[in-house]
Motif scaffolding. Structure first.
Motif, PDB file in Angstrom:
ATOM      1  N   LEU A   1       0.840  -1.197   0.000  1.00 55.08           N
ATOM      2  CA  LEU A   1       0.000   0.000   0.000  1.00 55.08           C
ATOM      3  C   LEU A   1       0.874   1.245   0.000  1.00 55.08           C
ATOM      4  O   LEU A   1       1.904   1.275   0.679  1.00 55.08           O
ATOM      5  N   TRP A   2       0.492   2.237  -0.804  1.00 56.38           N
ATOM      6  CA  TRP A   2       1.180   3.522  -0.857  1.00 56.38           C
ATOM      7  C   TRP A   2       0.231   4.583  -0.301  1.00 56.38           C
ATOM      8  O   TRP A   2      -0.899   4.711  -0.770  1.00 56.38           O
ATOM      9  N   ARG A   3       0.703   5.350   0.686  1.00 54.89           N
ATOM     10  CA  ARG A   3      -0.111   6.442   1.246  1.00 54.89           C
ATOM     11  C   ARG A   3      -0.033   7.648   0.332  1.00 54.89           C
ATOM     12  O   ARG A   3       1.061   8.154   0.047  1.00 54.89           O
ATOM     13  N   PHE A   4      -1.189   8.127  -0.097  1.00 58.80           N
ATOM     14  CA  PHE A   4      -1.191   9.252  -1.023  1.00 58.80           C
ATOM     15  C   PHE A   4      -0.535  10.485  -0.402  1.00 58.80           C
ATOM     16  O   PHE A   4       0.236  11.186  -1.067  1.00 58.80           O
ATOM     17  N   ALA A   5      -0.837  10.753   0.864  1.00 55.01           N
ATOM     18  CA  ALA A   5      -0.323  11.981   1.499  1.00 55.01           C
ATOM     19  C   ALA A   5       1.208  12.013   1.443  1.00 55.01           C
ATOM     20  O   ALA A   5       1.809  13.062   1.170  1.00 55.01           O
ATOM     21  N   GLN A   6       1.838  10.865   1.679  1.00 53.59           N
ATOM     22  CA  GLN A   6       3.299  10.794   1.634  1.00 53.59           C
ATOM     23  C   GLN A   6       3.809  10.977   0.197  1.00 53.59           C
ATOM     24  O   GLN A   6       4.739  11.735  -0.056  1.00 53.59           O
ATOM     25  N   ALA A   7       3.168  10.302  -0.728  1.00 52.76           N
ATOM     26  CA  ALA A   7       3.589  10.405  -2.131  1.00 52.76           C
ATOM     27  C   ALA A   7       3.429  11.837  -2.639  1.00 52.76           C
ATOM     28  O   ALA A   7       4.273  12.355  -3.381  1.00 52.76           O
ATOM     29  N   ARG A   8       2.365  12.508  -2.188  1.00 49.67           N
ATOM     30  CA  ARG A   8       2.116  13.888  -2.621  1.00 49.67           C
ATOM     31  C   ARG A   8       3.245  14.810  -2.162  1.00 49.67           C
ATOM     32  O   ARG A   8       3.710  15.657  -2.912  1.00 49.67           O
ATOM     33  N   GLU A   9       3.692  14.606  -0.906  1.00 52.08           N
ATOM     34  CA  GLU A   9       4.814  15.418  -0.412  1.00 52.08           C
ATOM     35  C   GLU A   9       6.043  15.244  -1.287  1.00 52.08           C
ATOM     36  O   GLU A   9       6.705  16.209  -1.658  1.00 52.08           O
ATOM     37  N   TRP A  10       6.355  14.001  -1.613  1.00 49.47           N
ATOM     38  CA  TRP A  10       7.539  13.732  -2.428  1.00 49.47           C
ATOM     39  C   TRP A  10       7.375  14.294  -3.839  1.00 49.47           C
ATOM     40  O   TRP A  10       8.319  14.816  -4.430  1.00 49.47           O
ATOM     41  N   LEU A  11       6.161  14.195  -4.357  1.00 48.67           N
ATOM     42  CA  LEU A  11       5.909  14.715  -5.710  1.00 48.67           C
ATOM     43  C   LEU A  11       6.084  16.231  -5.756  1.00 48.67           C
ATOM     44  O   LEU A  11       6.687  16.770  -6.685  1.00 48.67           O
ATOM     45  N   LEU A  12       5.552  16.913  -4.726  1.00 53.45           N
ATOM     46  CA  LEU A  12       5.677  18.379  -4.711  1.00 53.45           C
ATOM     47  C   LEU A  12       7.145  18.780  -4.571  1.00 53.45           C
ATOM     48  O   LEU A  12       7.583  19.781  -5.138  1.00 53.45           O
ATOM     49  N   GLU A  13       7.910  17.959  -3.848  1.00 52.50           N
ATOM     50  CA  GLU A  13       9.355  18.204  -3.758  1.00 52.50           C
ATOM     51  C   GLU A  13       9.995  18.029  -5.141  1.00 52.50           C
ATOM     52  O   GLU A  13      10.810  18.841  -5.575  1.00 52.50           O
ATOM     53  N   ALA A  14       9.584  16.985  -5.849  1.00 53.47           N
ATOM     54  CA  ALA A  14      10.093  16.769  -7.216  1.00 53.47           C
ATOM     55  C   ALA A  14       9.742  17.961  -8.100  1.00 53.47           C
ATOM     56  O   ALA A  14      10.507  18.349  -8.992  1.00 53.47           O
ATOM     57  N   GLY A  15       8.582  18.569  -7.796  1.00 58.47           N
ATOM     58  CA  GLY A  15       8.125  19.737  -8.563  1.00 58.47           C
ATOM     59  C   GLY A  15       9.047  20.928  -8.418  1.00 58.47           C
ATOM     60  O   GLY A  15       9.062  21.812  -9.276  1.00 58.47           O
ATOM     61  N   GLU A  16       9.834  20.965  -7.325  1.00 60.87           N
ATOM     62  CA  GLU A  16      10.787  22.061  -7.136  1.00 60.87           C
ATOM     63  C   GLU A  16      12.129  21.751  -7.787  1.00 60.87           C
ATOM     64  O   GLU A  16      12.979  22.619  -7.929  1.00 60.87           O
TER      65      GLU A  16
ATOM     66  N   LEU B   1       2.550   8.203 -10.242  1.00 57.36           N
ATOM     67  CA  LEU B   1       1.789   9.389  -9.867  1.00 57.36           C
ATOM     68  C   LEU B   1       2.432  10.566 -10.584  1.00 57.36           C
ATOM     69  O   LEU B   1       3.632  10.812 -10.419  1.00 57.36           O
ATOM     70  N   GLN B   2       1.642  11.254 -11.383  1.00 56.10           N
ATOM     71  CA  GLN B   2       2.158  12.341 -12.214  1.00 56.10           C
ATOM     72  C   GLN B   2       1.689  13.688 -11.683  1.00 56.10           C
ATOM     73  O   GLN B   2       0.521  13.854 -11.335  1.00 56.10           O
ATOM     74  N   LEU B   3       2.640  14.633 -11.642  1.00 57.64           N
ATOM     75  CA  LEU B   3       2.346  16.001 -11.180  1.00 57.64           C
ATOM     76  C   LEU B   3       2.487  16.973 -12.339  1.00 57.64           C
ATOM     77  O   LEU B   3       3.503  16.982 -13.034  1.00 57.64           O
ATOM     78  N   VAL B   4       1.452  17.792 -12.551  1.00 59.35           N
ATOM     79  CA  VAL B   4       1.541  18.911 -13.494  1.00 59.35           C
ATOM     80  C   VAL B   4       1.199  20.181 -12.710  1.00 59.35           C
ATOM     81  O   VAL B   4       0.096  20.313 -12.167  1.00 59.35           O
ATOM     82  N   LEU B   5       2.174  21.089 -12.626  1.00 60.42           N
ATOM     83  CA  LEU B   5       1.994  22.321 -11.853  1.00 60.42           C
ATOM     84  C   LEU B   5       1.312  23.391 -12.715  1.00 60.42           C
ATOM     85  O   LEU B   5       1.351  23.318 -13.953  1.00 60.42           O
ATOM     86  N   PRO B   6       0.682  24.381 -12.056  1.00 66.20           N
ATOM     87  CA  PRO B   6       0.034  25.456 -12.811  1.00 66.20           C
ATOM     88  C   PRO B   6       0.990  26.050 -13.849  1.00 66.20           C
ATOM     89  O   PRO B   6       2.150  26.313 -13.543  1.00 66.20           O
ATOM     90  N   GLY B   7       0.514  26.213 -15.058  1.00 63.76           N
ATOM     91  CA  GLY B   7       1.309  26.823 -16.129  1.00 63.76           C
ATOM     92  C   GLY B   7       2.198  25.845 -16.888  1.00 63.76           C
ATOM     93  O   GLY B   7       2.767  26.200 -17.915  1.00 63.76           O
TER      94      GLY B   7
END
Ligand code: GTQ
Length: 319
Positions: free
Chosen positions: A18-33, A66-72
């Motif tokens: 099982l993967w916790r979304f909240a944890q994955a989201r934190e890592w994804l937003l970090e990848a976004g930086e 899990l794919q992240l697309v930031l505004p713009g």
């Protein structure tokens, strides 16, 4: 040894996880930086099965990320032999374009990219958007049939109005002389609002499958088959406190909870899940689900491919 190559039962490296979304989201937003969607081509955290390290698979035959697309941002246009599904988990109003048509995506929408279709993703909203990608990458690799190419612009030109496919193929009608264009459903966004409404209506009937609660499959309106040629997608509702009886099948399945909470016992191990958490059930391992609050689960597997090839089996009820 014969029994090493022809096993009496499935013997898989894939394990329950099982993967916790909240944890994955934190890592994804970090990848976004650290990297843009364009630099990465696709900015994705791959959900890799712990039993198959380094192989970019969530099950033996399927990929998840899990794919992240930031505004713009724009994830540039490309196409490949592999089919993809998107299942929206965070944000609202970002879009994907497929074969000249754009669709806006909302929580729980199930979106298809058919094999060899040009696709690019963009986010004109003011919030990050995250979705789960499900692809048949290991299937294409198994057959040594992978092709991919980039488009010569970041975004493909649009040639159809948003909503055209929904009107043309998703209103219980088809154009009178319609000829199928490939094996995937011509509907490429199955909005959550409509699927959820259907479950809501049906639940009043109180007819529960002991193994599945109320489980529906997403169909291709052209032939009534699964919406994709290699990946079978499903949506199911478990009423409050419902406990399923043990079930197993040869299609290892990726689940994501869209609403509610509960727990699943997979191969003897308990996993507690809440909204947006993702878990995987390996081939031929017993699974039982138990809803706490009323729960809705999206899932996908290679069942459609196994059925076409004559491999698929299930067992209901436990022994
Ligand atoms: O969005 O096209 O997670 O090509 C992996 C490969 C997403 C995509 C992935 C891809 C895509």
């Amino acid at each position: 040894m014969f029994a090493d190559i022809i096993t009496p039962e499935p013997r898989s490296q894939c394990v329950a996880h099982l993967w916790r979304f909240a944890q994955a989201r934190e890592w994804l937003l970090e990848a976004g930086e650290l990297i843009t969607a364009k630099e990465a081509e696709r900015r994705v955290l791959i959900l890799e099965n712990p039993g198959m390290r380094g192989e970019s698979r969530i099950t033996t035959s399927l990929y998840a990320g899990l794919q992240l697309v930031l505004p713009g941002e724009v994830a540039p246009a490309h196409r490949h032999s592999q089919s993809a599904l998107r299942f929206v988990l965070d944000g609202s109003g970002a879009h994907t374009s497929v074969n000249g048509e754009r669709t806006c995506m909302e929580y729980g929408d199930f979106v298809i990219t058919p094999p060899w279709a040009w696709h690019d993703h963009g986010n004109d909203s003011d919030q990050p958007m995250i979705w789960m990608d499900g692809l048949d990458i290991p299937v294409a690799s198994f057959f040594d049939a992978s092709f991919a190419e980039g488009f010569d612009a970041d975004e493909q030109p649009l040639s159809r109005e948003t909503g055209d496919s929904q009107a043309r193929y998703g209103a219980n009608m088809l154009p009178v002389d319609y000829q199928p264009q490939g094996l995937a459903s011509p509907i490429f966004n199955y909005p959550y609002a409509r699927s959820r409404e259907a479950l809501e209506k049906m639940k009043q009937q109180q007819e529960w499958d002991p193994c599945h609660g109320l489980k529906m499959r997403y169909v291709n309106p052209v032939d009534g088959g699964y919406a994709m040629p290699t990946i079978a997608p499903f949506l199911q509702l478990l009423p409050r406190d419902f406990k399923t009886v043990p079930y197993r099948s040869t299609d290892a399945t990726v689940y994501v909870a869209t609403e509610g909470s509960g727990r699943s016992r997979i191969d003897g191990e308990e996993f507690n899940w809440g909204p947006r958490d993702i878990f995987v059930v390996p081939s031929w391992k017993w699974v039982e689900h138990e809803a706490g609050d009323e729960a809705v689960l999206f899932s996908y597997s290679d069942r459609v491919a196994q059925q076409k090839l004559g491999f698929w089996r299930e067992q209901r009820g436990g022994d």
